[in-house]
Design an enzyme around this catalytic site. Structure first.
Site, PDB file in Angstrom:
ATOM      1  N   HIS A  62       0.927  -1.339  -0.177  1.00 22.62           N
ATOM      2  CA  HIS A  62      -0.156   0.011   0.083  1.00 22.62           C
ATOM      3  C   HIS A  62       0.729   1.230   0.058  1.00 22.62           C
ATOM      4  CE1 HIS A  62       0.952  -0.577   4.136  1.00 22.62           C
ATOM      5  NE2 HIS A  62       1.103   0.569   4.087  1.00 22.62           N
TER       6      HIS A  62
ATOM      7  N   HIS B  53       1.461   5.625   0.918  1.00 13.03           N
ATOM      8  CA  HIS B  53       1.078   6.795   2.089  1.00 13.03           C
ATOM      9  C   HIS B  53       1.541   8.088   0.818  1.00 13.03           C
ATOM     10  CE1 HIS B  53       0.822   4.382   5.719  1.00 13.03           C
ATOM     11  NE2 HIS B  53       1.494   3.715   4.987  1.00 13.03           N
TER      12      HIS B  53
ATOM     13  N   GLU C  33       6.283   8.689   5.181  1.00 23.14           N
ATOM     14  CA  GLU C  33       5.890   8.533   6.559  1.00 23.14           C
ATOM     15  C   GLU C  33       7.377   8.799   7.196  1.00 23.14           C
ATOM     16  OE1 GLU C  33       3.516   5.012   7.214  1.00 23.14           O
ATOM     17  OE2 GLU C  33       2.190   6.660   7.718  1.00 23.14           O
TER      18      GLU C  33
ATOM     19  N   HIS D 253       4.862   0.869   0.676  1.00 21.72           N
ATOM     20  CA  HIS D 253       5.219  -0.159   1.944  1.00 21.72           C
ATOM     21  C   HIS D 253       4.798  -1.561   1.399  1.00 21.72           C
ATOM     22  CE1 HIS D 253       4.718   2.996   5.280  1.00 21.72           C
ATOM     23  NE2 HIS D 253       6.010   2.940   4.848  1.00 21.72           N
TER      24      HIS D 253
ATOM     25  N   THR E 169       2.545   1.998  11.358  1.00 22.51           N
ATOM     26  CA  THR E 169       2.249   3.229  11.370  1.00 22.51           C
ATOM     27  C   THR E 169       0.989   3.745  11.241  1.00 22.51           C
ATOM     28  OG1 THR E 169       2.316   3.584   8.946  1.00 22.51           O
ATOM     29  CG2 THR E 169       4.583   3.633  10.085  1.00 22.51           C
ATOM     30  N   THR E 170      -0.042   2.673  11.452  1.00 26.08           N
ATOM     31  CA  THR E 170      -1.187   2.885  11.485  1.00 26.08           C
ATOM     32  C   THR E 170      -2.129   2.112  12.832  1.00 26.08           C
ATOM     33  OG1 THR E 170      -1.708   1.172   9.798  1.00 26.08           O
ATOM     34  CG2 THR E 170      -1.652   3.144   9.103  1.00 26.08           C
TER      35      THR E 170
END
Ligand SMILES: CCCSc1c(F)c(F)c(S(=O)(=O)NC)c(F)c1F
Ligand SMILES: [Zn+2]
Length: 261
Positions: free
Chosen positions: A94, A96, A106, A119, A199-200
């Protein structure tokens, strides 16, 4: 059920700690990578990526990003070597991204952000029976991070951007077979590595991070296609353009960032 997390003022990264206290933990991601403070480690060998084109399954909008999922029932598509003791199976990738070119990644490098970050999420199927179990274990996941910077069109990214209109709204998904993510890698696989987290939310501290030093180049037009996606579902009233779905750098605390040669 319950108030879900997002990237807005009220539900964004600064609020996540209320429902996910680990947000203030000791191995949170992303971080600002300072190359001069990374330790060159000659025991860190090269990483090897064996990606089999026929394991890709579908592309979907999960309300936070656009995700391509893979068949992870065997070791056809794995990452190994480098800091990893076992091969880790590719589960999904995915992105960001921001709303303008100077931010959206990120991780940052000496305080500099990129336009986006890819990622590739892998899990340790040698030690753990399921992805879910691995996702909560300290050595359960290995995420390969690749920076995207703005420039010319990326030769292969159109295969993803051409499909985005089919997954505009949260909860939409469509077939995405025969895609080999090897086409999204830069030529050089030198990397930084450190122990971190998702990171989520749920922000599990279960990720061995491998961040490539070399970025790939995509055009502003291509990245702009990602911003046609919506955080919200088709039936939701307000239009919520999907952008700025990145968490800012977190405290390094007592961690060491190592560098491959
Ligand atoms: C248990 C989560 C399902 S898989 C997943 C994901 F969907 C995701 F978005 C991130 S991330 O934190 O956003 N990027 C590293 C992950 F790390 C993941 F493992
Ligand atoms: Zn991610």
């Amino acid at each position: 059920t319950g108030h879900h997390w997002g990237y807005g003022k009220e539900d964004g990264p600064s609020a996540w700690h209320r429902q996910y206290p680990v947000a203030k933990g000791n191995r949170q991601s992303p971080i600002d990578i300072i190359p001069d403070e990374a330790r060159r480690d000659s025991s860190l060998g090269p990483i090897f990526l064996k990606y089999d084109r026929c394991t890709s399954l579908n592309i979907s909008n999960n309300g936070h990003s656009v995700v391509v999922e893979f068949n992870d029932s065997d070791d056809r598509s794995v990452i190994q070597g480098g800091p990893l003791d076992n091969p880790y199976r590719l589960k999904q990738f995915h992105f960001h991204w921001g709303e303008k070119g100077c931010e959206g990644s990120e991780h940052t490098v000496a305080g500099i952000g990129y336009a986006s970050e890819l990622h590739l999420v892998h899990w340790n199927a040698v030690k753990y029976k399921t992805f879910e179990e691995a996702a909560t274990a300290p050595d359960g996941l290995a995420v390969l991070g690749i920076f995207l910077e703005l420039g010319d069109d990326h030769r292969w990214l159109h295969m993803i951007t051409d499909a985005l209109y089919m997954v505009k709204f949260k909860g939409s998904s469509t077939d995405f077979k025969g895609f080999n993510p090897k086409c999204l890698l830069p030529s050089n696989l030198h990397y930084w590595t450190y122990l971190g987290s998702l990171t989520t939310p749920p922000l599990h501290e279960s990720v061995i991070w491998i961040v490539l030093k070399e970025s790939i180049v995509v055009s502003d037009k291509q990245l702009g296609m990602f911003r046609l996606l919506q955080f919200s579902g088709e039936e939701d009233g307000q239009r919520m353009r999907m952008e700025n779905n990145f968490r800012p750098p977190q405290p390094l605390k007592e961690r060491l960032v190592r560098s491959s040669n």
